[in-house]
Every structure is written in structure tokens, then in C-alpha cells.
Design an enzyme around this catalytic site. Sequence first.
Site, short mmCIF file in Angstrom:
data_model
loop_
_atom_site.label_atom_id
_atom_site.label_comp_id
_atom_site.label_asym_id
_atom_site.label_seq_id
_atom_site.Cartn_x
_atom_site.Cartn_y
_atom_site.Cartn_z
N ARG A 48 0.94 -1.15 -0.04
CA ARG A 48 -0.14 -0.12 0.41
C ARG A 48 0.92 1.22 -0.13
O ARG A 48 0.42 2.56 0.22
CB ARG A 48 -0.51 0.02 0.69
CG ARG A 48 -1.81 -1.37 0.78
CD ARG A 48 -3.80 -1.36 1.75
NE ARG A 48 -4.09 -2.82 1.55
CZ ARG A 48 -3.60 -3.74 2.17
NH1 ARG A 48 -2.99 -3.61 3.51
NH2 ARG A 48 -4.58 -5.33 2.16
N GLY A 102 -1.80 -11.53 8.88
CA GLY A 102 -1.93 -12.92 9.30
C GLY A 102 -2.53 -13.03 9.91
O GLY A 102 -2.04 -14.70 10.53
N GLY A 103 -3.70 -12.69 10.47
CA GLY A 103 -4.30 -13.48 11.56
C GLY A 103 -5.72 -14.41 10.87
O GLY A 103 -6.31 -14.62 11.51
N GLU A 104 -5.47 -14.16 9.27
CA GLU A 104 -6.32 -15.86 9.32
C GLU A 104 -4.58 -16.99 9.82
O GLU A 104 -5.55 -18.06 9.43
CB GLU A 104 -6.07 -15.81 7.52
CG GLU A 104 -7.52 -14.90 7.22
CD GLU A 104 -8.25 -13.60 7.85
OE1 GLU A 104 -7.01 -12.63 7.09
OE2 GLU A 104 -8.79 -13.21 8.32
N TRP A 118 -2.38 -4.66 9.17
CA TRP A 118 -2.45 -4.41 8.70
C TRP A 118 -2.20 -4.04 7.78
O TRP A 118 -2.53 -3.09 6.49
CB TRP A 118 -2.85 -5.68 7.83
CG TRP A 118 -4.18 -5.84 7.88
CD1 TRP A 118 -4.63 -7.01 8.05
CD2 TRP A 118 -5.40 -6.07 6.98
NE1 TRP A 118 -6.09 -7.34 8.50
CE2 TRP A 118 -6.62 -6.40 7.30
CE3 TRP A 118 -5.36 -4.61 6.03
CZ2 TRP A 118 -7.53 -5.52 6.41
CZ3 TRP A 118 -6.53 -4.76 5.00
CH2 TRP A 118 -7.06 -4.61 4.99
N ASN A 155 -9.20 -9.38 13.21
CA ASN A 155 -9.87 -10.22 13.39
C ASN A 155 -9.45 -11.01 14.71
O ASN A 155 -8.40 -11.54 14.44
CB ASN A 155 -10.59 -11.01 12.25
CG ASN A 155 -9.60 -11.98 11.65
OD1 ASN A 155 -8.27 -11.38 11.07
ND2 ASN A 155 -9.17 -13.28 11.84
N ASP A 206 -12.04 -7.40 10.52
CA ASP A 206 -11.51 -6.91 10.57
C ASP A 206 -12.01 -4.79 11.14
O ASP A 206 -12.40 -4.49 10.04
CB ASP A 206 -10.17 -6.47 9.88
CG ASP A 206 -9.49 -7.92 9.46
OD1 ASP A 206 -9.64 -8.66 10.40
OD2 ASP A 206 -9.33 -8.04 7.61
N ARG A 215 -16.25 -1.98 9.23
CA ARG A 215 -16.18 -3.24 8.61
C ARG A 215 -17.69 -3.63 8.42
O ARG A 215 -18.10 -4.20 7.77
CB ARG A 215 -14.81 -3.84 8.17
CG ARG A 215 -14.48 -4.91 7.39
CD ARG A 215 -13.29 -5.38 6.96
NE ARG A 215 -13.84 -7.16 6.84
CZ ARG A 215 -12.22 -7.37 6.45
NH1 ARG A 215 -11.09 -6.95 6.56
NH2 ARG A 215 -12.60 -9.22 6.04
N ASN A 256 -13.99 -1.39 3.84
CA ASN A 256 -12.74 -1.99 4.50
C ASN A 256 -11.70 -1.49 4.05
O ASN A 256 -12.23 0.26 4.72
CB ASN A 256 -12.26 -3.37 2.92
CG ASN A 256 -11.85 -4.13 3.36
OD1 ASN A 256 -10.74 -4.16 4.10
ND2 ASN A 256 -12.40 -5.21 3.36
#
Lengths: 300, 552
Positions: free
Chosen positions: B152, B212-214, B264, B282, B327, B352, B406
Site C-alpha cells: 500500500r 496474517g490474522g487468518e 495490516w 480479527n 477487521d 467493516r 474495508n
Amino acid sequence: MVCSLWHLIRCSGFEVDQADQLAGPKKKQTRANRNKNKIIVTLQGLATNSALLLALTVFSGLLQAQAINPLENDPRAARAGGSLFRAQCATCHGADARGISTIDAPDLTLMWVQGSRNDSEVFTIIRDGIAGSIMPPHGFTDTEVWMLVSYLRSVAVTGTMEPIGGDVERGASLFAEQCARCHRLDGVGGSLGPDLSGITARRSIDALLNALREPSANIARRYKPVTLVTASGETVQGTIKSEDAFSIQIMDSEQALRAFMKADLRQLNKDVASLMPEFSAAILSDAEVNDVLSYLQAER
Amino acid sequence: MDEQTGYRGGIADMRRRLCRAWIFSGLALLAAMASAQDGAGPSYEDILRGFEDPERWLTYSGDYSGKRHSPLTQIDRDNVAELRPVWTFQTGTTTRGRGFETTPLLDDGVLYVTGSNNYAWAIDARTGRSFWSYRRNLPNDLTYGASAPVNRGFGMLGNRLFMVTLDAHLMAFDRRSGDVLWERELADYQLGYAATLAPLVLDDKVIVGISGGEYQTRGFIDAFDPVSGERIWRFNTIPGPGEAGSETWPDDPAILAAGGGGTWMNGSYDPDLNLIYWGVGNPNPDYYDENRPGDNLYTNSIVALDANNGELRWHYQFTPHDVNDWDANQVPVLADIEWRGEPRRVLLWGNRNGFFYVLDRVTGEFLLGEPFTATTWAREIGADGRPIILNDGSQGCLPDPWGGTNFYPPSFYPGLDLFILTARETCATYVPEEPANTRGQSNFGGTVFIDAEQGSGALRALDIHSGDLVWEFTYPSPTFGGVMTTAAGLAFAGDHEGNFMAFDVENGENLWHYQTGSRIWGAAAITYMLDGLQYVLIPSGTTLTAFALRAP
């Protein structure tokens, strides 16, 4: 690269070690760990089975072994693959593997029929990704990749392979009369509706019959109907090919590609009735439908 | 020195003093020349001045406030219809799905641009021609970074540029050559970490967060020394055992160590309060919550940190115990406004979860929370600041995991007190499933069925005092484009179909649009002056397009 016997034995060995380690008495049994254990044990069983299976296959032809899914005949493989798929793949390809068009993630249920791919090619794509695209390589073990292949096979769209058994000649003349203006078959025919070449291999007889009897029940993207009235008063019917906030791109009922600025239109109605006419049993009997489908199958 | 006290010597003394003055000014001139040759680059004070220099864009939102509101007025409501492209820059890369999400930085006529897969360029802001390019050799076993290979933007200070990477590093570059000065590992990418945001640069710190929260990760916000690259402090978004906030989690160190809470999207900064505002993502797993009863702090929260040491001053949790991947990774917008008759320093937030919030940014006090989407989840935030949930998913669909909005930037229009953002209307059904909890593998904990037929988008302007919708412009699909406003009464926005558009900020009337050829996804416009000409720049797909009223 495809899975070899050596890979597979190595995979299964790895998973067994892992399972033994986790099952050790010193390990704290959290719920997560117990679950992990369960999965690993399943993997272990599968891997052992598949190693046996592959060992048998190897004798029948070492060269072909690489193209064959060693878990092909194990019903548990597709189930385990489904869990993996939902955890690792569904974000992009959708929970039902049918893709998410807004992010260009393809419908994987069409992978075999559209790309006429074999299992080993699908294996390679899952493991190595597609260079130059967003599809990344994955760190799955070979066994896990084969499980995913099994899962995708289980949800793949399939049609009819056995002969349909109608009157192909009568089907041909019915098709020319009723369908060919809008549908193409092996390069001949119209473009208002989808190309029907090979359609019987991709869709079940029931699905095709429903599409004929009730075409508006489920209209595919890019065939959604629209009626618009231009500034000069012309009424145009067609199917929506794409659209943004300012313009709309259609194929009109004369099969011409046309685009309009929305601000210039007097009317823009998104219709619910498909441009495909309803073929009731009075117009096309079940037997006649069977003939048409037989013709479609024969032409393939 | 006695110079100030008046004349005391004779002519000779005067000569001596004149001579000394010459020498001093000569030295000053030499120093100035040296610094020009050295190209000292923008200082912290320059970044603090934000939009004062129209030939610069030095930080992600243009200034520390996150308003993305430029004072430039050459392009206005009367002439914006004549806006035309003056150059395009194409990356020449083949990334599909997600392209530019970057905000270019501008200094001294040069744009510094990052692209997906950690490409980067320095580009002439007048012609779009490049000075240098960079591509990072990324490992082929990226985790989160493989599924969202985006970036970004740069941070900039002096002659240094800062960029984070998909394999979770922070890098410093020499801005003139593109040479790498140093790089530091933020976390082990093989466990699921990655980094995609634009670093926030203060006077003596580079602040970054992590993705990387997933995965089974633990989020953090880090401060690094811009010169040495040494880490100064770290704030963990998931508390350790016994720390404040850990009471909102099960008493299990393993769950805390993998609690998610990514950071992020870059934050904003209030130099007077010396506070950094940063959103947290999240909890992990995203949808499956059996193993994590409680509010799960500081996930889905805004945290206000002391810039000196990273200590938490206050927090507010938008979505306690999130099970929908909503998030709170958005750009915090800082505004000084009159609130209920009193001057107040507030923080504005389009979340969100579909709600617009106003918080007191000194204390974190909840002032307002109103929905900006039609989709039902909670329709009200209670007086205690907690959402009153009406539909947990058992009564039809919820906003999808991509959210009511978002990370893409909103904009605040001062005077009219409008908060302008891109809203998404969606319908999703969540099916939780216990995940495998494997380190280094994504861990969503279920799946989501999204009804593609029930999706649309809109650019919406909200009255910040009530949250009421003042106007909207609708799009045919759920949209992911950011917003920029200018003091000429214009809002610039992008849509999913690839249109870059200008709107009258007072009524939402579309005044101009240009089809860029690829969706505008996660990016927002910037604007600047060069040679008396105002440019507006938008990234879309793998192309940057610059617009102006005439050819340069």
C-alpha cells in the site's frame, strides 16, 4: 511434477512420525491438539491405504502411475479433501468450489470439462500454483494434494457419458428449426445463447430438460435479459454482457453487440424472463427433447 | 554576542563585523548548496506540514490526520469535466486479481510507488517515466503474502524510503538510487505472517504493523529507528497471560499466542497528543469461536498508543468477539470539530461491521455509532458503546467478510462535516467449522456462502454529527475503491468496474468519469501541483494514470 511412489511413501512416513509425536504422553491435550491428532490419524490411514494401492498400480504400468490419483477409490479422500478445501481454498474459490467471479477466481467444478484436464494436471496446479497469476504454490503434502483432487472430482460438473438413445436425425432437424438461431453447435449457429457443443458431457439430462422447460428459473451471468428504450424511442431487447455505473454493454436479440450510455436511455429494465423461449411439452415433447439431446451428444 | 547591544567600535570594527557577516552568509550558502546536492529530502517537520507544500505528498493520506483532503482548487466543479489523462505508467507485470493498492509519495517532482509482489519504482511525476525500479526476490513458500500479494505504499524520511514485504520484513531504501540500505525481519513469514501496509514515519520512528490474522499468529505494532533499523518498541495486540485484556480470553497461553489481531493497515498520528491510532483485525480462527469465549481484546479495536514507548493509552472495541472477519483495519480519520456545541478532538471511523463511529480521540470516549449500510447485523450501539446484536446470522444473511466497507481510504470534508466512504451491500451466510489449527496454514474456521445476486456498492456521504446519509451514488457491484476530496468541493472516487470519477461534494452529483480499464481496488487518488498545473493520480490494476486540465 507429479506424485511418485517415492513421494507418497515419504509423505506417509512423515505423517506417521507427526502423529506419533503428538500422541506422546508428555503433550498437553488441548482441544486443538486432539483435533489435529484426529486429522493426522486419518491422513495416516489414507496414506497407508494409498501406498498399498499405488504399489499395486506400479506393477500394472510404472509410466501411467504418475497420472493416476492414488486415492481415487477411497471415499474418505474426497471428504478429507473437502475439509482442506474449505480451510485453504474457499476464500477465493468459494465454499462450493464454484468460484467468485468478482475476484476472477475460476469455477473449479468445470475444471475437467472446460480445460479437459486430467488429475495429474490438477495436482500440479494445486501444488505449484499458476505462474503469473494470483494462484500461489501450496505447501500441502502430496497426499493432501491428492485429497483435494479427489474432492474436486467429487464436486465436478458431469453430464452423461452413456448413449442417450434418441433419434439423432430427427434431433438434428429439430435443432435446426428450434435452437440453431441462438445456439452454436460445433461452430455453426447463433450466439445469443450459450454454445452447446459438448453440453451433454457437462450437464445432466435433467438439468438440460429443466433449462428447456423453465429457462428463466436460473439464468447464467452474461445471459441476463434486459429491455431498454433509446433516446430515439427504439426498444431494444438483449442480454447483458457487462455494465458499470454509466454504461451497459449488451448483445441485442439480432445478435449485434451494442453499448449505451445509461444517461442517454429513456428506459432500462432488467427483465426476469430469459430471452430463451419456454419449450413446454406441447412445443417439444419429452421424446423430442431426447432426440435433440441425442443429436447434441452425437455431434460431440 | 554583543552584536545585539549596538554600535561600540569604530569603522574598523564595523568592517570586521561586515566581513564576518559575509563569511557567515557565505558559509550558510555553501551549506545550503551542499544540502541541495545532498538532496536531504523531506524532514519530519515537512511531513507535519502536510498539505502546505502543494508539490509534495509525503505520507499515505497526505498528512498525519488521515483525512485525505487536499486544499488544491485549480480543478473545480466548473472545469472538472475537462479533466483528461496526461500520462500512464504500466508496471509491465502480470499480477492478476489484485494490482495496485498503493498511494504514491511525491517529493521534488519524483513519485515513489510500490506495487504488488514487492515491486517498486521511482517515476517522473510530469511524464510517468521511471528513474529506477526494484523487485524483491520473494521466497516461493509465502503464506498470507501469497494470497494477498499487495503493498500500500512507501513511508519517506530524508533520503530514506521504507517498505514492508510479503515475507514480513521492513526495508529501507536510498530514494535516489533505489538501493537497499537495510532490512529487518518483523516475524517468521512461514508461520503465516506478511506485511502489506504503508509505514507511518514520525520524527525518529518508522511504525509498521503485520498481516496474517487468518493464520495462527499474534499481531503487533512495531517502531523502528529509521537510521539504524533497530527496533525501539513493540505493542502486542493480543495480551500475554496475566496482562490487561487477557481476561477477555480463555486462560490458555497457546490460544493467546495464536489469537490473531493483525495490524495490516497503517494508522494515523496526533503530534499534539503524541498518540498513534491503529486498527486491529480479527481474532483467530475467523469464524469458529468455540475455543475463544470472551471479547478477545484487542481484536477488532482501535488502539491509541504513546508514540514514545508504544504503551496503550486507550482502546475501543468495535466488534467484541468477532466471528465474521470484520477487521478494524481502516484508516483512522482525525478531525478537530465542534461537537454538540463544544470544540472536540475526534476520531472518525467507517468500520467493516457497517457502522460509522465518532470517538473522542483524547480519551477514547464513545460519542456516536450509526449504521451506514442497509444490511442487518446490529442496528444500534448501546450507550455503553457495545453493539446490540439483532441478527447473529440465524435470521438471514449478514454483511460478507469483506465488510460494509474495508481498508480503502475514506475522506473527511471539513466545513460540510461530511465523512465520505465507499459502502458495500452484501449478503452472506457463515458456516463455522473447527479448523485444523496447523501452524503456517490458514485457519479461517469455516466457510462463507456469498449470494452474488444480492450485492451492490455506493459512494456515501455521512453527516458526522448524526451518521445520517446526506447523499449517495450507487454502483452495480460491491466496490473497493477509496476516496479523496479537495477544497474545490470535489470528491474523487473509484469503482469496481474501473471508473475513476469526480463528484460534487455537496450533493453527490457525478461531474466526470473516466474508464481506467481495470477495477480500482483498495486504492485512492492523490493530487499535487507541478509547474502551476494540478495533477490527480489514480492507481488501477497495474496502471497509474495522471490527469490534468491540459497537457504539461
